[in-house]
Scaffold this motif. Structure first.
Motif, short mmCIF file in Angstrom:
data_model
loop_
_atom_site.label_atom_id
_atom_site.label_comp_id
_atom_site.label_asym_id
_atom_site.label_seq_id
_atom_site.Cartn_x
_atom_site.Cartn_y
_atom_site.Cartn_z
N SER A 1 0.82 -1.22 0.00
CA SER A 1 0.00 0.00 0.00
C SER A 1 0.85 1.26 0.00
O SER A 1 0.54 2.23 -0.71
N GLU A 2 1.91 1.28 0.79
CA GLU A 2 2.75 2.48 0.81
C GLU A 2 3.43 2.69 -0.54
O GLU A 2 3.57 3.83 -1.01
N TYR A 3 3.83 1.59 -1.18
CA TYR A 3 4.40 1.66 -2.52
C TYR A 3 3.34 2.16 -3.51
O TYR A 3 3.60 3.07 -4.31
N PHE A 4 2.15 1.62 -3.45
CA PHE A 4 1.04 1.98 -4.34
C PHE A 4 0.73 3.47 -4.27
O PHE A 4 0.55 4.13 -5.31
N PHE A 5 0.67 4.03 -3.06
CA PHE A 5 0.31 5.44 -2.92
C PHE A 5 1.50 6.38 -3.12
O PHE A 5 1.34 7.50 -3.61
N ASN A 6 2.69 5.94 -2.73
CA ASN A 6 3.84 6.84 -2.77
C ASN A 6 4.45 6.96 -4.17
O ASN A 6 4.95 8.01 -4.54
N ASN A 7 4.38 5.87 -4.93
CA ASN A 7 4.98 5.89 -6.26
C ASN A 7 4.11 5.07 -7.23
O ASN A 7 4.52 4.02 -7.72
N PRO A 8 2.89 5.56 -7.48
CA PRO A 8 1.92 4.77 -8.27
C PRO A 8 2.37 4.46 -9.69
O PRO A 8 2.07 3.37 -10.20
N GLU A 9 3.08 5.37 -10.33
CA GLU A 9 3.50 5.12 -11.71
C GLU A 9 4.49 3.96 -11.79
O GLU A 9 4.38 3.08 -12.64
N LYS A 10 5.45 3.95 -10.89
CA LYS A 10 6.42 2.86 -10.87
C LYS A 10 5.75 1.55 -10.46
O LYS A 10 6.03 0.48 -11.01
N PHE A 11 4.84 1.63 -9.48
CA PHE A 11 4.13 0.43 -9.02
C PHE A 11 3.31 -0.17 -10.16
O PHE A 11 3.28 -1.39 -10.35
N GLN A 12 2.66 0.68 -10.93
CA GLN A 12 1.87 0.21 -12.06
C GLN A 12 2.76 -0.44 -13.11
O GLN A 12 2.40 -1.47 -13.71
N ASP A 13 3.93 0.14 -13.34
CA ASP A 13 4.86 -0.40 -14.33
C ASP A 13 5.43 -1.75 -13.91
O ASP A 13 5.52 -2.68 -14.71
N LYS A 14 5.80 -1.86 -12.62
CA LYS A 14 6.43 -3.07 -12.11
C LYS A 14 5.43 -4.18 -11.75
O LYS A 14 5.74 -5.36 -11.85
N HIS A 15 4.23 -3.76 -11.33
CA HIS A 15 3.25 -4.73 -10.82
C HIS A 15 1.86 -4.39 -11.36
O HIS A 15 0.96 -4.04 -10.58
N PRO A 16 1.65 -4.46 -12.67
CA PRO A 16 0.38 -4.00 -13.26
C PRO A 16 -0.85 -4.72 -12.74
O PRO A 16 -1.89 -4.09 -12.49
N GLU A 17 -0.77 -6.04 -12.57
CA GLU A 17 -1.93 -6.79 -12.10
C GLU A 17 -2.28 -6.41 -10.67
O GLU A 17 -3.45 -6.19 -10.33
N LEU A 18 -1.27 -6.32 -9.83
CA LEU A 18 -1.48 -5.94 -8.43
C LEU A 18 -1.97 -4.49 -8.35
O LEU A 18 -2.87 -4.17 -7.56
N TYR A 19 -1.41 -3.63 -9.17
CA TYR A 19 -1.81 -2.22 -9.19
C TYR A 19 -3.30 -2.09 -9.54
O TYR A 19 -4.05 -1.36 -8.88
N ASN A 20 -3.73 -2.79 -10.58
CA ASN A 20 -5.12 -2.68 -11.02
C ASN A 20 -6.09 -3.17 -9.94
O ASN A 20 -7.17 -2.59 -9.76
N LEU A 21 -5.71 -4.23 -9.24
CA LEU A 21 -6.58 -4.73 -8.18
C LEU A 21 -6.63 -3.75 -7.01
O LEU A 21 -7.71 -3.46 -6.46
N MET A 22 -5.48 -3.20 -6.62
CA MET A 22 -5.44 -2.26 -5.50
C MET A 22 -6.13 -0.94 -5.86
O MET A 22 -6.71 -0.28 -5.00
N LYS A 23 -6.08 -0.59 -7.12
CA LYS A 23 -6.79 0.62 -7.57
C LYS A 23 -8.29 0.46 -7.35
O LYS A 23 -8.97 1.39 -6.90
N LYS A 24 -8.82 -0.73 -7.64
CA LYS A 24 -10.24 -1.00 -7.40
C LYS A 24 -10.51 -1.07 -5.89
O LYS A 24 -11.53 -0.56 -5.41
N MET A 25 -9.61 -1.71 -5.17
CA MET A 25 -9.79 -1.90 -3.74
C MET A 25 -9.85 -0.57 -3.00
O MET A 25 -10.67 -0.37 -2.11
N TYR A 26 -8.97 0.35 -3.38
CA TYR A 26 -8.90 1.66 -2.72
C TYR A 26 -9.75 2.73 -3.39
O TYR A 26 -9.73 3.88 -2.96
N ARG A 27 -10.46 2.35 -4.47
CA ARG A 27 -11.25 3.34 -5.23
C ARG A 27 -10.37 4.51 -5.65
O ARG A 27 -10.75 5.69 -5.53
N TYR A 28 -9.22 4.18 -6.14
CA TYR A 28 -8.18 5.16 -6.51
C TYR A 28 -8.47 5.66 -7.92
O TYR A 28 -8.55 4.87 -8.86
N SER A 29 -8.61 6.96 -8.09
CA SER A 29 -9.04 7.49 -9.39
C SER A 29 -8.09 8.51 -9.98
O SER A 29 -8.40 9.13 -10.99
N ILE A 30 -6.91 8.69 -9.37
CA ILE A 30 -5.97 9.69 -9.90
C ILE A 30 -5.34 9.17 -11.19
O ILE A 30 -4.93 8.02 -11.23
#
Length: 258
Positions: free
Chosen positions: A229-258
Motif C-alpha cells: 500500500s505504501e508503494y502503491f500510494f507513494n509511487n503509483p507510476e512505478k508500481f503500475q509499471d512493475k506490478h500491473p496486475e497488483l496495481y489494477n486490483l489495489m486501484k479497485k480496492m482503494y477506489r483510486y481514481s488519480i
C-alpha cells in the motif's frame, strides 16, 4: 413484561446512541480553521494532494480537519510544527480518500519520536530498528512514528516507502476485528480471492529476490498489505509499471481514481 421493557429501555437507548455516535454522527467542521498557508506546504510535501483536482483538494483539506479534530499529535521530547502535523494527517487521509464515508475509529493519538526506537520504545541503546508502530495493550489507540522517517516518506517522490501510510494501513486492516492483511472493511467480496492469490504470488517473488517490493512485506500477509500500500500510494507510476496486475486490483480496492 412492561416492567422488563421499562427496565431495559435506558440501556437500549444508550446502545443506540453509541452506535449512532460511532457510525452516523458527523462533527461540524469549520473550514475557516484551515490555515491557507497549509496549501503551499501540502503542494510542496504531498504529491498525492498535488495531483488532485481543485474539488478533491478541498475535500482532502476537510478530511485533514476531521483528523485533527479526532486525533492528537504529540512530539515526545521534541518540537513539532504544522508541517509535521500535516504529514501525519495526510498519511491517514490518503489510504481512505476513496471512502469519504469512513474515518478511523481506532486511534486517539500519534506520538512522534526523535528517531527510530526499540520494542521498549527507547530511542537510545541497542535494537533501535523500528520506525513506526501501532500500539497494543496499554498502548492501545496510540501510534508511534519516527519523525525523520515520516518526513523522509514524503520528501522523496520516487521512494516506495512511507512509514506514515504504512502504519495507518495497519489500522485499516484492524478495523474489521481481524488483522490478516485482508481489509474487509473496505474490500468488496469479489476482490478477496484475487487479492489472496496475488499477495501470495508476490510474497514468493520477494523471497526469491524477484520483486522490488520491500522484503519486509514477505514476513506476513499483514506486512505485505501495508508495504504494498505504501508503494502503491507513494509511487503509483512505478508500481503500475512493475506490478500491473497488483496495481489494477489495489486501484479497485482503494477506489483510486488519480
Amino acid at each position: 413484561m412492561l416492567t422488563i421493557f421499562v427496565y431495559f429501555l435506558p440501556l437500549l437507548l444508550f446502545v443506540i446512541f453509541i452506535i449512532w455516535r460511532l457510525w452516523f454522527y458527523k462533527k461540524t467542521i469549520d473550514f475557516k480553521d484551515f490555515n491557507p498557508k497549509w496549501r503551499s506546504t501540502l503542494n510542496k510535501e504531498v504529491s498525492f494532494y498535488k495531483e488532485l483536482s481543485v474539488t478533491d483538494r478541498t475535500r482532502f483539506e476537510k478530511e485533514l480537519l476531521y483528523f485533527f479534530e479526532d486525533v492528537t499529535i504529540t512530539g515526545v521530547k521534541i518540537e513539532i510544527d504544522d508541517t509535521d502535523r500535516l504529514l501525519v494527517a495526510a498519511s491517514a487521509v490518503i489510504p481512505l480518500f476513496g471512502f469519504p464515508e469512513l474515518r478511523y475509529r481506532n486511534i486517539n493519538e500519534v506520538l512522534l519520536y526523535q528517531g527510530s526506537f526499540n520494542d521498549d520504545h527507547q530511542t537510545e541503546g541497542d535494537g533501535r530498528n523500528i520506525l513506526g508502530k501501532v500500539g497494543k495493550g496499554n498502548m492501545n489507540r496510540l501510534m508511534i512514528l519516527s519523525l525523520p522517517a515520516l518526513r523522509a516518506g514524503f520528501k522523496n517522490e520516487n521512494s516506495s516507502s512511507n512509514v506514515g501510510i504504512h502504519e495507518f494501513v495497519h489500522l485499516i486492516d484492524m478495523a474489521d476485528g481481524t488483522v490478516d492483511g485482508i481489509p474487509e472493511s473496505l474490500m468488496q467480496k469479489q476482490y478477496v480471492a484475487p487479492w489472496l492469490k496475488l499477495m501470495h504470488k508476490e510474497i514468493e517473488s520477494i523471497k526469491k529476490n524477484k520483486s522490488d517490493i520491500n522484503p519486509y512485506g514477505a514476513t506476513s500477509e499483514i506486512e505485505f498489505f501495508s508495504v504494498a500500500s505504501e508503494y502503491f500510494f507513494n509511487n503509483p507510476e512505478k508500481f503500475q509499471d512493475k506490478h500491473p496486475e497488483l496495481y489494477n486490483l489495489m486501484k479497485k480496492m482503494y477506489r483510486y481514481s488519480i
